[in-house]
Design a protein around this motif. Structure first.
Motif, PDB file in Angstrom:
ATOM      1  N   LYS A   4       0.939  -1.183   0.035  1.00  0.00           N
ATOM      2  CA  LYS A   4      -0.084   0.057   0.011  1.00  0.00           C
ATOM      3  C   LYS A   4       0.787   1.118  -0.057  1.00  0.00           C
ATOM      4  CE  LYS A   4      -4.737   0.326   1.199  1.00  0.00           C
ATOM      5  NZ  LYS A   4      -4.832   0.730   0.025  1.00  0.00           N
ATOM      6  N   TYR A   6       1.179   5.218   0.791  1.00  0.00           N
ATOM      7  CA  TYR A   6       0.512   6.325   1.798  1.00  0.00           C
ATOM      8  C   TYR A   6       1.196   7.553   1.391  1.00  0.00           C
ATOM      9  CZ  TYR A   6      -1.251   2.481   4.335  1.00  0.00           C
ATOM     10  OH  TYR A   6      -2.089   1.358   4.915  1.00  0.00           O
ATOM     11  N   ILE A  30       6.689   0.025   8.550  1.00  0.00           N
ATOM     12  CA  ILE A  30       6.513   0.993   7.411  1.00  0.00           C
ATOM     13  C   ILE A  30       7.751   1.486   6.834  1.00  0.00           C
ATOM     14  CG2 ILE A  30       5.146   3.256   6.887  1.00  0.00           C
ATOM     15  CD1 ILE A  30       3.540   2.765   9.243  1.00  0.00           C
ATOM     16  N   SER A  96       4.331  -1.619   3.009  1.00  0.00           N
ATOM     17  CA  SER A  96       3.689  -0.601   2.928  1.00  0.00           C
ATOM     18  C   SER A  96       4.646   0.719   2.895  1.00  0.00           C
ATOM     19  CB  SER A  96       3.045  -0.073   4.321  1.00  0.00           C
ATOM     20  OG  SER A  96       1.988  -1.072   4.393  1.00  0.00           O
TER      21      SER A  96
END
Ligand code: ADP
Ligand code: 5GP
Length: 229
Positions: A4, A6, A30, A96
């Motif tokens: 993902k 961000y 992350i 991520s």
């Protein structure tokens, strides 16, 4: 993409860097993307950690070769860009990835990758943003004025972000950011109300500049008094 993407953005001085650092301590899995920048390193900044510091010549060559996922020339000066290869590779591996970038770059990413989760960090009010920017002490008055001058258009763009986070207290705002990364993408009424209030507060650019100049002069005077003591 398996992972993902961000994007965390917001006006200069709103606390993006502070909150992202605190978030990474809470969620070490992350991956924070390290950008390329053409400005000089500040004291304590390390090449390859805070930024890859490169020349404008190299930046423009790499830009022409399509090396950047997004890039922007900030305040008509230095270039900043997200290296494409590293980010796409990490996403392919299911990681991520977090980009902490200003709004122009964020808009490019959102357009190219509509599945991006975008987060706009709001200050609690106008005066808090002015005080944080001035107290950080990294810009002269002319640069501060440019940064404050950009806020109305940035707030306009905030309406198109997936989530809003109000940076009132660092611990509280970091916990909210962590919730978003855990998958809670709701926008709370308090967050929407804060954005609406900020849009109104910043609607008068001359008043914002007057408040900035007053606070800047006052902090300079306080500093000189402190030095003389
Ligand atoms: P940005 O990365 O958005 O430009 P910074 O993270 O550098 O902003 O924060 C700007 C200044 O505000 C820094 O001096 C930081 O320590 C301070 N700051 C950040 N968050 C808060 C907060 N919640 N309350 C008070 N000061 C804050
Ligand atoms: P500073 O020079 O203070 O480190 O950063 C100035 C601004 O550049 C900040 O608002 C920061 O979020 C933004 N920035 C940092 N890296 C990138 C990037 O790769 N792309 C874009 N568009 N902005 C960036």
């Amino acid at each position: 993409m398996k992972g993902k993407l961000y994007v965390v953005s917001g006006p200069s001085g709103t606390g993006k860097g502070t909150l992202c650092k605190a978030l990474l301590a809470l969620r070490p899995q992350i991956q924070l993307s390290v950008s390329c920048a053409t400005r000089q390193p500040r004291p304590g900044e390390v090449d390859g950690v805070h930024y890859y510091f490169i020349t404008q010549e190299e930046f423009l060559r790499r830009r022409a070769e399509g090396d950047f996922l997004e890039c922007a020339q900030i305040n008509g000066g230095y270039w900043y860009g997200t290296p494409r290869g590293v980010v796409l590779e990490k996403l392919e591996q299911g990681e991520s990835v977090l980009l902490e970038i200003e709004n122009n770059g964020a808009q490019q990413v959102i357009k190219r990758y509509p599945q991006t989760v975008s987060v706009f960090i709001l200050p609690p009010d106008r005066m808090a943003l002015i005080q944080r920017l001035v107290d950080r002490g990294t810009e002269d008055l002319e640069r501060l004025e440019k940064r404050i001058g950009k806020v109305p258009s940035e707030l306009e763009a905030a309406k198109g972000y997936t989530c809003l986070v109000v940076n009132d207290q660092v611990a509280h705002a970091t916990a909210r950011l962590a919730q978003i990364f855990d998958g809670d993408l709701t926008v709370l009424p308090r967050e929407r109300e804060t954005l609406d209030r900020l849009v109104q507060e910043f609607a008068d650019p001359q008043r914002s500049l007057a408040l900035l100049r007053d606070y800047y002069q006052k902090s300079r005077m306080d500093f000189e008094l402190e030095v003389r003591r």
